[in-house]
Design a protein around this motif. Structure first.
Motif, PDB file in Angstrom:
ATOM      1  N   UNK A  58      15.057  40.424  68.681  1.00 28.27           N
ATOM      2  CA  UNK A  58      14.721  41.315  67.565  1.00 28.27           C
ATOM      3  C   UNK A  58      15.899  42.231  67.275  1.00 28.27           C
ATOM      4  N   UNK A  59      16.177  42.431  65.985  1.00 25.26           N
ATOM      5  CA  UNK A  59      17.288  43.275  65.579  1.00 25.26           C
ATOM      6  C   UNK A  59      16.829  44.377  64.630  1.00 25.26           C
ATOM      7  N   UNK A  60      16.067  43.998  63.618  1.00 24.72           N
ATOM      8  CA  UNK A  60      15.590  44.964  62.625  1.00 24.72           C
ATOM      9  C   UNK A  60      14.282  44.447  62.057  1.00 24.72           C
ATOM     10  N   UNK A  61      13.779  45.139  61.054  1.00 25.71           N
ATOM     11  CA  UNK A  61      12.518  44.705  60.451  1.00 25.71           C
ATOM     12  C   UNK A  61      12.654  43.383  59.708  1.00 25.71           C
ATOM     13  N   UNK A  62      13.885  42.984  59.347  1.00 28.61           N
ATOM     14  CA  UNK A  62      14.064  41.757  58.586  1.00 28.61           C
ATOM     15  C   UNK A  62      14.838  40.649  59.285  1.00 28.61           C
ATOM     16  N   UNK A  63      15.422  40.953  60.470  1.00 28.01           N
ATOM     17  CA  UNK A  63      16.310  39.974  61.095  1.00 28.01           C
ATOM     18  C   UNK A  63      16.191  39.941  62.617  1.00 28.01           C
ATOM     19  N   UNK A  64      16.540  38.787  63.168  1.00 24.95           N
ATOM     20  CA  UNK A  64      16.794  38.607  64.590  1.00 24.95           C
ATOM     21  C   UNK A  64      18.305  38.487  64.743  1.00 24.95           C
ATOM     22  N   UNK A  65      18.830  38.812  65.922  1.00 16.79           N
ATOM     23  CA  UNK A  65      20.254  38.734  66.185  1.00 16.79           C
ATOM     24  C   UNK A  65      20.519  37.669  67.242  1.00 16.79           C
ATOM     25  N   UNK A  66      21.555  36.868  67.002  1.00 20.91           N
ATOM     26  CA  UNK A  66      21.960  35.857  67.971  1.00 20.91           C
ATOM     27  C   UNK A  66      23.450  35.627  67.914  1.00 20.91           C
ATOM     28  N   UNK A  67      23.942  34.817  68.817  1.00 26.23           N
ATOM     29  CA  UNK A  67      25.361  34.451  68.838  1.00 26.23           C
ATOM     30  C   UNK A  67      25.445  32.931  68.852  1.00 26.23           C
ATOM     31  N   UNK A  68      26.148  32.395  67.873  1.00 26.44           N
ATOM     32  CA  UNK A  68      26.330  30.949  67.751  1.00 26.44           C
ATOM     33  C   UNK A  68      27.791  30.656  67.452  1.00 26.44           C
ATOM     34  N   UNK A  69      28.210  29.475  67.839  1.00 30.48           N
ATOM     35  CA  UNK A  69      29.524  29.012  67.404  1.00 30.48           C
ATOM     36  C   UNK A  69      29.412  28.599  65.946  1.00 30.48           C
ATOM     37  N   UNK A  70      30.393  28.972  65.161  1.00 29.29           N
ATOM     38  CA  UNK A  70      30.439  28.611  63.748  1.00 29.29           C
ATOM     39  C   UNK A  70      31.609  27.660  63.577  1.00 29.29           C
ATOM     40  N   UNK A  71      31.326  26.501  63.006  1.00 26.60           N
ATOM     41  CA  UNK A  71      32.379  25.505  62.787  1.00 26.60           C
ATOM     42  C   UNK A  71      32.182  24.835  61.434  1.00 26.60           C
ATOM     43  N   UNK A  72      33.256  24.313  60.872  1.00 25.26           N
ATOM     44  CA  UNK A  72      33.142  23.616  59.580  1.00 25.26           C
ATOM     45  C   UNK A  72      32.642  22.188  59.765  1.00 25.26           C
ATOM     46  N   UNK A  73      32.068  21.651  58.713  1.00 24.60           N
ATOM     47  CA  UNK A  73      31.757  20.217  58.675  1.00 24.60           C
ATOM     48  C   UNK A  73      31.774  19.767  57.222  1.00 24.60           C
ATOM     49  N   UNK A  74      31.817  18.474  57.041  1.00 23.97           N
ATOM     50  CA  UNK A  74      31.983  17.919  55.705  1.00 23.97           C
ATOM     51  C   UNK A  74      30.711  17.732  54.911  1.00 23.97           C
ATOM     52  N   UNK A  75      29.582  18.175  55.416  1.00 18.45           N
ATOM     53  CA  UNK A  75      28.322  17.999  54.702  1.00 18.45           C
ATOM     54  C   UNK A  75      28.138  19.020  53.594  1.00 18.45           C
ATOM     55  N   UNK A  76      26.977  18.929  52.937  1.00 19.14           N
ATOM     56  CA  UNK A  76      26.681  19.798  51.796  1.00 19.14           C
ATOM     57  C   UNK A  76      25.732  20.929  52.136  1.00 19.14           C
ATOM     58  N   UNK A  77      25.219  20.960  53.382  1.00 21.33           N
ATOM     59  CA  UNK A  77      24.319  22.035  53.770  1.00 21.33           C
ATOM     60  C   UNK A  77      24.646  22.480  55.194  1.00 21.33           C
ATOM     61  N   UNK A  78      24.279  23.703  55.513  1.00 13.46           N
ATOM     62  CA  UNK A  78      24.483  24.224  56.863  1.00 13.46           C
ATOM     63  C   UNK A  78      23.485  23.548  57.796  1.00 13.46           C
ATOM     64  N   UNK A  79      23.958  23.178  58.983  1.00 13.04           N
ATOM     65  CA  UNK A  79      23.106  22.483  59.945  1.00 13.04           C
ATOM     66  C   UNK A  79      23.340  23.012  61.356  1.00 13.04           C
ATOM     67  N   UNK A  80      22.322  22.831  62.191  1.00 12.32           N
ATOM     68  CA  UNK A  80      22.436  23.134  63.609  1.00 12.32           C
ATOM     69  C   UNK A  80      21.708  22.050  64.389  1.00 12.32           C
ATOM     70  N   UNK A  81      21.892  22.029  65.696  1.00 14.60           N
ATOM     71  CA  UNK A  81      21.273  21.046  66.578  1.00 14.60           C
ATOM     72  C   UNK A  81      19.781  20.935  66.260  1.00 14.60           C
ATOM     73  N   UNK A  82      19.319  19.715  66.002  1.00  5.59           N
ATOM     74  CA  UNK A  82      17.944  19.504  65.526  1.00  5.59           C
ATOM     75  C   UNK A  82      16.891  20.112  66.454  1.00  5.59           C
TER      76      UNK A  82
END
Length: 117
Positions: free
Chosen positions: A4-28
């Motif tokens: 929990x971070x605020x009334x509207x968000x949770x906070x986390x830490x993730x690796x951010x990397x580029x990819x050639x797709x058209x939408x943002x994705x993460x491990x299914x």
């Protein structure tokens, strides 16, 4: 992965990397876990994460490493990630905030223009 971070968000830490797709994705499987744990059953949209100044809808996909969000090259500049892959703090919109952000995007006359949608 997220706390929990605020009334509207949770906070986390993730690796951010580029990819050639058209939408943002993460491990299914991690996407499904986060969706089940933090979003209510009435919300059926994608996860919505704020990275830098960009709000991006995030979908689950195979082939993405764990604890990683893979972003389309066109979205990276708005995130402030200069040298990917980079471990970054990310904000995960809570279900009601995510629905609000997605609803804003669906109305082009709103003028809000959330980045990444």
């Amino acid at each position: 992965m997220f706390e929990r971070f605020s009334s509207g968000y949770y906070l986390g830490r993730l690796y951010v990397e580029p990819h050639g797709g058209h939408q943002a994705v993460m491990h299914r499987e991690q996407h499904e876990q986060v969706n089940e744990q933090l979003y209510d059953e009435e919300y059926d949209g994608p996860l919505v994460m704020k990275i830098g100044t960009a709000h991006v809808p995030v979908h689950g996909a195979d082939g993405v490493p764990g604890r990683t969000i893979a972003l389309p090259e066109t979205v990276l500049p708005a995130t402030g990630v200069d040298n990917p892959p980079t471990l970054r703090e990310v904000l995960l919109a809570k279900a009601d905030r995510a629905a609000q952000l997605l609803g804003v995007d669906s109305d082009p006359s709103s003028g809000d223009g959330a980045a990444g949608f």
